[in-house]
Design an enzyme around this catalytic site. Structure first.
Site, PDB file in Angstrom:
ATOM      1  N   SER A  63       5.266   5.078  21.874  1.00  0.00           N
ATOM      2  CA  SER A  63       4.283   6.163  21.989  1.00  0.00           C
ATOM      3  C   SER A  63       4.752   7.527  21.523  1.00  0.00           C
ATOM      4  CB  SER A  63       3.788   6.267  23.438  1.00  0.00           C
ATOM      5  OG  SER A  63       2.843   5.255  23.703  1.00  0.00           O
ATOM      6  N   LYS A  66       2.708   9.332  18.927  1.00  0.00           N
ATOM      7  CA  LYS A  66       1.567  10.214  19.199  1.00  0.00           C
ATOM      8  C   LYS A  66       1.881  11.679  18.919  1.00  0.00           C
ATOM      9  CE  LYS A  66      -0.522   7.089  22.555  1.00  0.00           C
ATOM     10  NZ  LYS A  66       0.269   6.189  23.404  1.00  0.00           N
ATOM     11  N   SER A 118      -0.736   9.919  27.389  1.00  0.00           N
ATOM     12  CA  SER A 118      -0.400   8.875  26.423  1.00  0.00           C
ATOM     13  C   SER A 118      -1.544   7.882  26.209  1.00  0.00           C
ATOM     14  CB  SER A 118       0.864   8.119  26.875  1.00  0.00           C
ATOM     15  OG  SER A 118       1.475   7.459  25.798  1.00  0.00           O
ATOM     16  N   LYS A 224       7.459  14.026  24.541  1.00  0.00           N
ATOM     17  CA  LYS A 224       6.744  12.745  24.667  1.00  0.00           C
ATOM     18  C   LYS A 224       7.703  11.589  24.911  1.00  0.00           C
ATOM     19  CE  LYS A 224       2.889  10.445  24.559  1.00  0.00           C
ATOM     20  NZ  LYS A 224       3.494   9.493  25.534  1.00  0.00           N
TER      21      LYS A 224
END
Length: 398
Positions: A63, A66, A118, A224
């Protein structure tokens, strides 16, 4: 036997004197032990690499993908657009913000759900809105990271990071991507948000940022985390203290706690060993060069903590160089030459006090010796000492 031992001792001592940084570098590497299979630590301002562990190895990002989706939506999209959620977005696997098919959501809100919680469904909705499909949006992502940011070893297949064997990046590339993204104030604000009220058609809740470093490490500003089975735990984080902000990436840790622990280790190391220097150069100080070059008013570079340095301008090449007293280049820049400039030779520049009160007019040696030259000279001095000592013993014996 005793003279041989003494000679060996002096030889070892000479070697350490000639190469004082060798043992230090070995101690540094041994001091940083990470769980993650790949990692990097850079200066967010300068891009200087402060620590590296297999940072060019191709890995699965999960993720942290992203980060790219978010910055593209912010920079290329209209954040006031109303996005209609598709069936595919509604049914995507993994972490979601529970969008409903047909639900209409502002693009900005989707970016917040994407980066704070997320949301894979938010990622798909963004991609379809901007380019019609995940595949088309992935092409935009790849053009962006290669052409705008300049990284070479990253290939994205989707906007969320769900596993695809061809969806790969490196720790180095993600650090450079994040360095770019964190210069955007809106992106920076979103990834630094700890919690946010979420009111949607299918879900009303408080979103809590999945990046737990925001709560557990002082000065964290983003960004993140991620996980899929094939990638293990991935994490990108940024921390600012004083004038220095570091960005770190860890890939394939065996647990979330291992990833966070690695981050803390990297940032502790960075703040203990390095600093971002911002040195102002008043025009009066550089009067001798103003008729030849366009001189920057301020230099920003990375150095060791409290490291002394000297600034020089090579008038034949137009290069401004900042180097430590051991000759290591800390910063270099090709200066713009003024029309009709007269060139001379390289001269050291006296400089003003920096922000911490450390004067750049520190004494430096007027010449530099290479490590190999220093080594040879040291060995010669050592053997000269032994010969003199042996002759003195013979004289005393007589």
């Amino acid at each position: 036997m005793k003279p041989i031992i003494q000679t060996l001792f002096l030889f070892i001592l000479s070697f350490m004197m000639a190469f004082p940084n060798l043992a230090y570098a070995m101690e540094e590497d041994e001091a940083i032990s990470l769980h993650s299979e790949a990692a990097i630590l850079i200066d967010a301002a300068t891009g200087a690499v402060l620590f590296d562990k297999e940072s060019d190895r191709l890995m699965y990002p999960a993720s942290i993908t992203k980060i790219v989706t978010g910055i593209l939506a912010i920079e290329d999209g209209n954040l006031d657009d109303i996005v209609t959620v598709s069936e595919k977005a509604r049914n995507i696997d993994g972490t979601r913000v529970y969008l409903l098919e047909g639900e209409q959501v502002p693009l900005l809100k989707l970016v917040q759900g994407l980066l704070i919680n997320s949301g894979n469904d938010a990622a798909t909705a963004i991609a379809e809105h901007m380019d019609g499909s995940e595949a088309q949006f992935a092409e935009r992502m790849n053009r962006f990271v290669r052409e705008t940011i300049g990284v070479k070893n990253t290939t994205f297949q989707n906007p969320h990071g769900l596993f695809d064997e061809n969806h790969q990046t490196t720790a180095y590339d993600m650090a450079k991507i994040t360095q770019y993204a964190m210069k955007n104030s809106l992106f920076r604000s979103i990834v630094g948000t700890k919690e946010m009220e979420w009111i949607g058609e299918g879900w009303e809740t408080t979103l809590y940022n999945h990046n737990k470093l925001l709560w557990r490490y002082e000065g964290t500003t983003g960004v993140k985390n991620g996980f899929v089975n094939e990638s293990g735990n991935t994490l990108v984080a940024s921390v600012q203290r004083g004038e220095s902000e570091w960005i770190a990436v860890t890939l394939k840790a065996d647990s979330a706690e291992s990833a966070y622990s690695d981050m803390e280790t990297l940032f502790d190391y960075g703040f203990a060993q390095f600093e971002t220097r911002q040195v102002s150069l008043p025009p009066a100080l550089l009067e001798a060069y103003q008729d030849r070059f366009v001189i920057p008013q301020q230099l920003t570079f990375t150095s060791r903590k409290d490291e002394n340095f000297v600034i020089q301008i090579n008038e034949s090449s137009g290069q401004l160089v900042v180097s430590s007293l051991d000759g290591t280049t800390l910063y270099s820049e090709e200066l713009e030459t003024r029309e009709g400039a007269h060139v001379q030779s390289m001269k050291p520049i006296k400089s003003p006090d920096n922000s911490e009160g450390t004067s750049m007019e520190k004494k430096a040696t007027s010449f530099k010796l290479s490590a190999s030259t220093t080594f040879v000279l040291t060995i010669l001095i050592t053997f000269a000492f032994l010969i003199i000592r042996k002759r003195m013993k013979r004289k005393n014996a007589l």
